[in-house]
Design a protein around this motif. Structure first.
Motif, mmCIF file in Angstrom:
data_model
loop_
_atom_site.group_PDB
_atom_site.id
_atom_site.type_symbol
_atom_site.label_atom_id
_atom_site.label_comp_id
_atom_site.label_asym_id
_atom_site.label_seq_id
_atom_site.Cartn_x
_atom_site.Cartn_y
_atom_site.Cartn_z
ATOM 1 N N ASP A 348 -6.090 2.750 0.401
ATOM 2 C CA ASP A 348 -7.032 1.671 0.711
ATOM 3 C C ASP A 348 -7.285 0.738 -0.478
ATOM 4 O OD1 ASP A 348 -7.404 2.660 3.317
ATOM 5 O OD2 ASP A 348 -8.902 4.096 2.610
ATOM 6 N N SER A 350 -7.115 -2.428 -2.502
ATOM 7 C CA SER A 350 -6.889 -3.817 -2.079
ATOM 8 C C SER A 350 -5.946 -4.534 -3.033
ATOM 9 C CB SER A 350 -8.222 -4.572 -2.029
ATOM 10 O OG SER A 350 -8.734 -4.746 -3.348
ATOM 11 N N ARG A 352 -6.582 -7.316 -4.407
ATOM 12 C CA ARG A 352 -7.433 -7.793 -5.511
ATOM 13 C C ARG A 352 -7.553 -6.707 -6.587
ATOM 14 N NH1 ARG A 352 -11.765 -11.571 -5.750
ATOM 15 N NH2 ARG A 352 -13.272 -11.076 -7.397
#
Length: 490
Positions: A348, A350, A352
């Protein structure tokens, strides 16, 4: 006639001399190391592919070249191994992972081509753990690789098989790869001269951020001798350094003068596992020897943080999570459970956050170069702890603590600086302790010279006795080691 173990003890430099004066032939030597491998391999589990037939044939050809006075150089006829992720044409490359469908390369890697061009005799490919992401010899495909010093102990990783092969006498020349310590970690836990060259110094056909290939040998002289061949150019590596005519042959057993050398001493990485007192003492004693020989030794403060090391770990998890997702469902179940859990933790993350982790890597690069720039070389531990039980995937057992053990090794990968492990001593129970010598960017020769000086100046008590026959019974009980390392890990 010499005993096979006596022959297997010889360095590559000594073999070159023996071939030149006719006291040994490559045919005799290859037969000897294959006999040693037969004796030790069932217990050590160091080889993925054995090349007995081709090695024997190559040795015959080398013997004839030496007889005619047409040897290709000092490596002609010298036995060598390569890690399984360094392609040999026609040999499958599973990357230590039972879940993958192995690539079968049509062409050999630059490392293999340079060795064979120089006449070295490839006796096999050595094993590694799943995707090279463990600091041990635990693999879902190969099982457990064990130390020639004591089968209860780890070889370290990910160049686990290369380290075992070097220590056990399978070959004086062995090539590992290193993205965060995978050459030097087996070096410290097996007592080797294990050299991570500057990034781009040894061409690769699959370059990646921080990844290098380099020698895992029993002497610094042999590491330099091997670098004279491995560093030859290959157009497939678009990240390679320009070819350089470096004085590799100037690295030898004669002591180098370290008088006036500026030496940094770093006993605290600033992150990760605490340093075992016996490890710290061995490194401090080595630094004292440098000072007594005229080097100017000054403390170097830590420059990494747990947060930076954690971001590096996350970045690697995401990379391996991508590889894991590409496997079939059945293949995913075959991956080592520790690695499965490790990569699934990144499911999970990201985009970013991945970019933030990459920025942390850039920060590590900047800090590493800036902190070490005032010094010719920096001395430190290689790993915070000595060798641990062979069945453990990491120095902290089966728990997920990320990469808390590579605070001393990973910075040089990311900054591209050359770095080597050379044995500095032994723990009270006989485990090897490596001294890491790291230099400025591109100063491979300076690192090797400093390491060669230490190798010649170190006390007799710090010198490994090569090669080491595998013990029938462990000298150190795994439960004892596990208790000590668990206490150290905190």
């Amino acid at each position: 006639m010499r005993d096979a173990w006596e022959i297997a003890r010889l360095t590559a430099a000594e073999l070159g001399t023996a071939y030149a004066d006719g006291s040994l032939s490559p045919t005799e030597v290859v037969a000897a190391v294959l006999a040693v491998t037969d004796d030790a391999e069932p217990g050590l589990n160091a080889l993925w592919d054995r090349a007995d037939a081709s090695a024997t044939a190559d040795a015959v050809q080398s013997t004839e070249r030496w007889r005619r006075g047409q040897a290709r150089g000092p490596l002609d006829g010298v036995p060598a191994t390569v890690k399984e992720n360094l392609a040999r044409a026609g040999v499958p490359m599973p990357a230590g992972n039972a879940g993958v469908v192995p690539v079968v390369p049509e062409r050999s890697s630059p490392v293999v081509e340079r060795l064979t061009e120089a006449g070295a005799v490839i006796v096999g490919s050595t094993v590694m753990p799943d995707w090279g992401m463990l600091s041990s010899g635990v693999s879902s495909l190969h099982g457990v690789t064990r130390s020639p010093w004591d089968p209860a102990l780890t070889t370290g990783g990910s160049s686990s098989g290369a380290g075992a092969a070097a220590a056990a006498g399978y070959a004086p020349l062995n090539v590992g790869t290193d993205i965060g310590g995978s050459i030097r970690l087996p070096g410290t836990w097996l007592g080797l001269a294990a050299f991570k060259p500057s990034f781009g110094r040894v061409p690769l056909d699959t370059p990646y951020l921080g990844r290098v290939a380099g020698p895992m040998t029993r002497t610094v002289e042999d590491a330099a001798l091997m670098m004279s061949v491995l560093s030859r150019p290959d157009s497939r590596d678009w990240t390679a350094l320009p070819p350089s005519d470096l004085p590799w042959d100037a690295i030898g057993p004669a002591a180098t003068d370290v008088g006036g050398l500026r030496v940094g001493l770093m006993l605290d990485a600033g992150c990760g596992m605490p340093v075992d007192p016996e490890v710290a003492e061995a490194v401090a004693d080595a630094a004292q020897a440098f000072a007594e020989a005229g080097a100017v030794v000054e403390p170097l403060a830590p420059f990494l943080t747990d947060e930076l090391l954690g971001d590096l770990d996350t970045f690697w998890r995401v990379r391996s999570w991508k590889d894991f997702q590409a496997l079939t469902p059945d293949g995913q179940t075959r991956v080592l459970p520790f690695i499965r859990r490790w990569v699934e933790a990144a499911a999970d993350v990201s985009g970013r956050d991945v970019l933030a982790c990459y920025q942390s890597i850039m920060d590590i690069q900047q800090r590493s170069v800036a902190a070490t720039l005032p010094f010719d070389v920096v001395l430190s531990p290689v790993a915070p702890v000595p060798a641990f039980p062979a069945e453990w995937p990491m120095p902290f057992g089966d728990r997920d603590r990320g990469m808390v053990h590579i605070g001393f090794t990973a910075p040089a990968n990311l900054s591209g600086q050359p770095s080597i492990s050379v044995n500095a001593g032994f723990t009270d129970d006989g485990r090897t302790i490596g001294l890491e010598v790291t230099g400025r960017r591109f100063d491979d020769i300076g690192v090797l010279r400093a390491a060669a000086w230490w190798e010649s100046a170190r006390p007799e008590s710090a010198r490994p006795d090569w090669p080491i026959r595998q013990r029938a019974t462990a000298r150190v009980r795994p439960t004892d080691v596990g208790t000590r390392e668990a206490a150290t890990a905190g």
